[in-house]
Design a protein around this motif. Structure first.
Motif, PDB file in Angstrom:
ATOM      1  N   PRO A  30       0.798  -1.232   0.000  1.00 23.96           N
ATOM      2  CA  PRO A  30       0.000   0.000   0.000  1.00 23.96           C
ATOM      3  C   PRO A  30       0.828   1.278   0.000  1.00 23.96           C
ATOM      4  CG  PRO A  30      -0.084  -1.067   2.150  1.00 23.96           C
ATOM      5  CD  PRO A  30       0.608  -2.014   1.229  1.00 23.96           C
ATOM      6  N   GLU A  31       2.057   1.199   0.497  1.00 19.87           N
ATOM      7  CA  GLU A  31       2.952   2.356   0.519  1.00 19.87           C
ATOM      8  C   GLU A  31       4.298   1.945  -0.081  1.00 19.87           C
ATOM      9  OE1 GLU A  31       1.893   5.228   1.438  1.00 19.87           O
ATOM     10  OE2 GLU A  31       0.164   4.817   2.741  1.00 19.87           O
ATOM     11  N   PRO A  32       5.072   2.904  -0.579  1.00 19.38           N
ATOM     12  CA  PRO A  32       6.371   2.555  -1.174  1.00 19.38           C
ATOM     13  C   PRO A  32       7.306   1.813  -0.219  1.00 19.38           C
ATOM     14  CG  PRO A  32       5.777   4.822  -1.720  1.00 19.38           C
ATOM     15  CD  PRO A  32       4.773   4.347  -0.715  1.00 19.38           C
ATOM     16  N   ASP A  33       7.134   2.046   1.098  1.00 13.64           N
ATOM     17  CA  ASP A  33       8.035   1.424   2.083  1.00 13.64           C
ATOM     18  C   ASP A  33       7.323   0.420   2.976  1.00 13.64           C
ATOM     19  OD1 ASP A  33       6.444   3.146   3.509  1.00 13.64           O
ATOM     20  OD2 ASP A  33       8.064   4.415   4.256  1.00 13.64           O
ATOM     21  N   THR A  51       7.035  -2.667   7.680  1.00 10.66           N
ATOM     22  CA  THR A  51       7.274  -1.318   7.179  1.00 10.66           C
ATOM     23  C   THR A  51       8.692  -0.858   7.493  1.00 10.66           C
ATOM     24  OG1 THR A  51       6.595   1.012   7.287  1.00 10.66           O
ATOM     25  CG2 THR A  51       6.233  -0.301   9.250  1.00 10.66           C
ATOM     26  N   THR A  52       9.289  -0.179   6.519  1.00 13.71           N
ATOM     27  CA  THR A  52      10.629   0.379   6.699  1.00 13.71           C
ATOM     28  C   THR A  52      10.564   1.902   6.800  1.00 13.71           C
ATOM     29  OG1 THR A  52      10.999   0.491   4.295  1.00 13.71           O
ATOM     30  CG2 THR A  52      11.677  -1.526   5.435  1.00 13.71           C
ATOM     31  N   GLN A  53       9.400   2.411   7.138  1.00 13.40           N
ATOM     32  CA  GLN A  53       9.255   3.855   7.327  1.00 13.40           C
ATOM     33  C   GLN A  53      10.354   4.356   8.264  1.00 13.40           C
ATOM     34  OE1 GLN A  53       6.426   6.559   9.974  1.00 13.40           O
ATOM     35  NE2 GLN A  53       5.273   5.123   8.746  1.00 13.40           N
ATOM     36  N   ASN A 128      15.191  -2.247   6.016  1.00 15.60           N
ATOM     37  CA  ASN A 128      14.971  -2.784   4.668  1.00 15.60           C
ATOM     38  C   ASN A 128      14.204  -4.093   4.746  1.00 15.60           C
ATOM     39  OD1 ASN A 128      15.161  -2.958   1.861  1.00 15.60           O
ATOM     40  ND2 ASN A 128      17.367  -2.520   1.825  1.00 15.60           N
ATOM     41  N   ILE A 129      13.583  -4.458   3.636  1.00 11.33           N
ATOM     42  CA  ILE A 129      12.904  -5.747   3.487  1.00 11.33           C
ATOM     43  C   ILE A 129      13.500  -6.403   2.258  1.00 11.33           C
ATOM     44  CG2 ILE A 129      10.717  -6.956   3.198  1.00 11.33           C
ATOM     45  CD1 ILE A 129       9.331  -4.410   4.278  1.00 11.33           C
ATOM     46  N   MET A 130      13.963  -7.642   2.410  1.00 13.39           N
ATOM     47  CA  MET A 130      14.627  -8.335   1.308  1.00 13.39           C
ATOM     48  C   MET A 130      14.075  -9.740   1.145  1.00 13.39           C
ATOM     49  SD  MET A 130      18.281  -7.062   2.648  1.00 13.39           S
ATOM     50  CE  MET A 130      17.496  -6.842   4.233  1.00 13.39           C
ATOM     51  N   ALA A 136      20.835 -17.690  -0.376  1.00 10.17           N
ATOM     52  CA  ALA A 136      20.991 -16.411   0.332  1.00 10.17           C
ATOM     53  C   ALA A 136      21.442 -15.267  -0.583  1.00 10.17           C
ATOM     54  CB  ALA A 136      21.930 -16.544   1.519  1.00 10.17           C
ATOM     55  N   LYS A 137      21.088 -15.360  -1.868  1.00 13.74           N
ATOM     56  CA  LYS A 137      21.308 -14.220  -2.752  1.00 13.74           C
ATOM     57  C   LYS A 137      20.056 -13.353  -2.762  1.00 13.74           C
ATOM     58  CE  LYS A 137      24.893 -15.905  -5.852  1.00 13.74           C
ATOM     59  NZ  LYS A 137      25.291 -16.153  -7.264  1.00 13.74           N
ATOM     60  N   VAL A 138      20.251 -12.061  -2.873  1.00 16.51           N
ATOM     61  CA  VAL A 138      19.123 -11.132  -2.871  1.00 16.51           C
ATOM     62  C   VAL A 138      18.355 -11.259  -4.185  1.00 16.51           C
ATOM     63  CG1 VAL A 138      18.429  -8.708  -2.768  1.00 16.51           C
ATOM     64  CG2 VAL A 138      20.349  -9.516  -1.366  1.00 16.51           C
ATOM     65  N   LEU A 139      17.083 -11.644  -4.090  1.00 12.73           N
ATOM     66  CA  LEU A 139      16.221 -11.662  -5.277  1.00 12.73           C
ATOM     67  C   LEU A 139      15.701 -10.262  -5.567  1.00 12.73           C
ATOM     68  CD1 LEU A 139      14.254 -14.961  -4.571  1.00 12.73           C
ATOM     69  CD2 LEU A 139      16.061 -14.605  -6.274  1.00 12.73           C
ATOM     70  N   ASP A 140      15.340  -9.548  -4.507  1.00  9.51           N
ATOM     71  CA  ASP A 140      14.964  -8.134  -4.629  1.00  9.51           C
ATOM     72  C   ASP A 140      14.822  -7.560  -3.222  1.00  9.51           C
ATOM     73  OD1 ASP A 140      14.467  -5.733  -5.794  1.00  9.51           O
ATOM     74  OD2 ASP A 140      12.586  -6.288  -6.759  1.00  9.51           O
ATOM     75  N   ALA A 141      14.783  -6.222  -3.147  1.00 13.67           N
ATOM     76  CA  ALA A 141      14.636  -5.530  -1.863  1.00 13.67           C
ATOM     77  C   ALA A 141      13.749  -4.324  -2.053  1.00 13.67           C
ATOM     78  CB  ALA A 141      16.005  -5.096  -1.334  1.00 13.67           C
ATOM     79  N   ILE A 142      13.066  -3.928  -0.978  1.00 17.23           N
ATOM     80  CA  ILE A 142      12.191  -2.765  -1.066  1.00 17.23           C
ATOM     81  C   ILE A 142      13.016  -1.485  -1.231  1.00 17.23           C
ATOM     82  CG2 ILE A 142      11.970  -2.153   1.387  1.00 17.23           C
ATOM     83  CD1 ILE A 142       8.866  -2.034   0.821  1.00 17.23           C
TER      84      ILE A 142
END
Length: 579
Positions: A30-33, A51-53, A128-130, A136-142
């Motif tokens: 719902p929010e960018p973070d 949330t990473t606000q 952050n959210i990953m 254990a490789k980063v597929l994507d992160a917020i």
């Protein structure tokens, strides 16, 4: 208390007991973070907020519903691809750090079972959210963190994930009496600092609480503690972490004398015993209660940044106009001197020599005292007299025009102040749209810019005033903007209802619905508190609030929204508190 290892541990234990083994049902952003994951577990549906606000990063169950964007962001799409329908097989808090890992087993592109790890790091502005692959490789992160931003730890798709460095800190759950003494008392340091600098996930606040329970001053040097004090410090430390390991949390929110939430803790704090507190059934309920209003205010503040800047710009322009008008007005105060000089020159024309630089004449307006009148050598005596009359008439016209401009500018300042106050009461997108439309109606926003996109503004949804009930059972309403203020005062109110407003301070209109009865003073004071709280005087003390039956309130023709005049009023003084 910040989101330290203990607060996060209480959340981890709560969510583990509810969603471990559950299925990921729905994922939204719902929010960018912010991510919300709906999980079906142990016969119930749960919504997990991550949330990473920067001002309030956290993770907990939520009951709030937020509208999702029409187009899901990329990170949300990646999560849906990899973990939708997956089963949560493990939940961990590595080394008591401010990290929670959700290990989720789901089918990969080949239809085989694969375990991905959803990691949330709760570390202030670096939160952050990953999503990690099985290796254990980063597929994507917020939030993507390239090497140019952090040379220590890049967070990008394809990069091998590593946890944030912890230095030489130890896991507090693994400490025993011997290791505790060796860790805390082997060097000279302040007790509080020694605790939070040597153990992971231990915040300065929790370190102070441990000191308080032990009866040791947090600022005491560790080298000066007696053997008995050292023993009490360890016992207090051990007691706290026995509670943590047993999961015997008792979440509390603490409030100051004004009713403002000061802190939240996963267990009762001795050092806050002098404060009013409220206990909660779960860490998630505590977090949601504590952050809901703050989070709404933060989001609203982001969405209204352009409006606040616009209003602030107009306010500054109006203040500069006021200064300019005052200076110009001061220049016109001596305009009658010009008229007098013109009349004296006309009366004594025969005494004025052509080409003279000045002339001294008897001033019949001042007991015939002599007055020296400067002249222009290029003009005839008659033309010099006419020059003074022209200057006088110009200043006379300027003074008359200034009076109108000063009045208009004062009204604009009062109106913009009221809009500034109204923006503090914004709760929804509809509230924002209503204020934007109001500013466009008053000419402060060009109509084609009344929306952020510049397209034709849709019909604005009318919002409702805030509603409260007094301790005596009377309904009380508060206008959230000037449009609502007018509606409330001029259309909703009956003549016998009580109208309130802060005296000479921008604020909301407040209405007590009396149904023909005389409300008690307690209701008047509660309504006055609403008027003071929803005004520019919110942070002040002894704020004057006028109250009067609605029949004595009226709106002048052509007045701006929210502007009224009234008489026969009474005044009370209140120090506003949170309603």
């Amino acid at each position: 208390m910040p989101q330290d290892g203990t607060t996060i541990n209480s959340i981890m234990q709560e969510i583990s007991s509810n969603i471990l083994g559950g299925r990921v049902d729905k994922i939204t952003q719902p929010e960018p973070d912010e991510i919300v994951i709906s999980i079906r577990g142990r016969g119930a549906n749960h919504k997990l907020l991550l949330t990473t606000q920067s001002t309030a990063p956290r993770l907990h169950f939520t009951s709030l519903h937020k509208q999702s964007p029409m187009q899901a962001p990329m990170f949300c799409m990646v999560l849906r691809k990899h973990i939708s329908g997956g089963r949560i097989i493990d939940i961990r808090q590595p080394d008591y750090e401010r990290i929670i890992e959700l290990h989720i087993e789901a089918l990969d592109e080949m239809g085989d079972k694969s375990t991905k790890t959803l990691v949330i790091e709760i570390m202030g502005k670096h939160s952050n959210i990953m999503l990690l692959s099985p290796s254990a490789k980063v597929l994507d992160a917020i939030k993507h963190v390239p090497p140019s931003v952090s040379s220590v730890r890049a967070i990008l798709p394809g990069v091998q994930y590593s946890r944030p460095p912890t230095g030489d800190k130890s896991n507090p759950l693994l400490a025993n009496e011997s290791s505790f003494y060796q860790t805390i008392f082997n060097e000279n340091n302040k007790v509080q600092q020694a605790l939070y600098q040597r153990y992971t996930g231990l915040s300065p606040v929790l370190a102070s609480e441990i000191c308080t329970r032990a009866g040791v001053a947090p600022e005491s040097p560790t080298s000066e503690l007696t053997q008995q004090q050292q023993q009490k410090l360890y016992e207090a430390y051990a007691n706290v972490f026995e509670i943590v390991q047993a999961g015997e949390f008792a979440p509390h929110i603490y409030y100051d004398d004004q009713g403002k939430a000061v802190d939240l803790t996963p267990l009762p704090f001795t050092m806050y015993s002098h404060m009013h507190s409220e206990a909660y059934d779960s860490p998630s309920a505590m977090q949601e209660a504590f952050y809901a209003k703050r989070d709404a205010h933060y989001r609203t503040h982001q969405r209204t940044a352009d409006l606040r800047k616009l209003v602030s710009t107009h306010q500054e322009r109006c203040r500069k106009k006021a200064q300019l008008y005052d200076k110009t007005l001061a220049d016109t105060h001596n305009r009658d001197d010009l008229r007098i000089k013109g009349e004296l020159l006309t009366a004594y024309l025969h005494q004025v020599e052509k080409g003279a630089e000045s002339v001294t004449l008897e001033n019949f307006y001042d007991d015939n005292n002599p007055i020296e009148i400067p002249l222009s050598t290029n003009l005839t005596p008659t033309e010099n007299a006419q020059r003074y009359f022209k200057q006088y008439n110009k200043m006379k016209r300027t003074h008359a025009a200034l009076a109108e401009q000063i009045q208009q500018n004062a009204e604009d300042i009062a109106y913009l102040d009221s809009v500034s106050v109204a923006m503090e009461a914004i709760l929804t997108e509809a509230d924002i749209a209503e204020i934007r439309a109001e500013l466009a109606e008053q000419g402060f926003v060009k109509r084609k810019y009344a929306t952020k996109t510049g397209k034709k503004a849709p019909k604005v949804e009318k919002t409702k005033p805030l509603r409260f009930t007094s301790s005596d059972g009377y309904d009380m309403y508060v206008g959230k903007n000037n449009t609502q203020n007018d509606q409330l005062t001029l259309r909703t109110a009956k003549n016998h209802d009580i109208w309130l407003h802060t005296k000479d301070i921008a604020g909301s209109h407040v209405l007590i619905i009396t149904n023909g009865h005389e409300p008690p003073q307690s209701t008047i004071l509660e309504a006055a508190n609403l008027a003071a709280y929803y005004s520019k005087g919110r942070e002040s003390s002894q704020v004057p609030v006028d109250y009067v039956p609605r029949r004595h309130v009226r709106k002048p023709n052509g007045a701006k929204p929210g502007f009224v005049i009234y008489d026969r009023h009474k005044t009370v003084y209140v120090t506003p508190v949170v309603p």
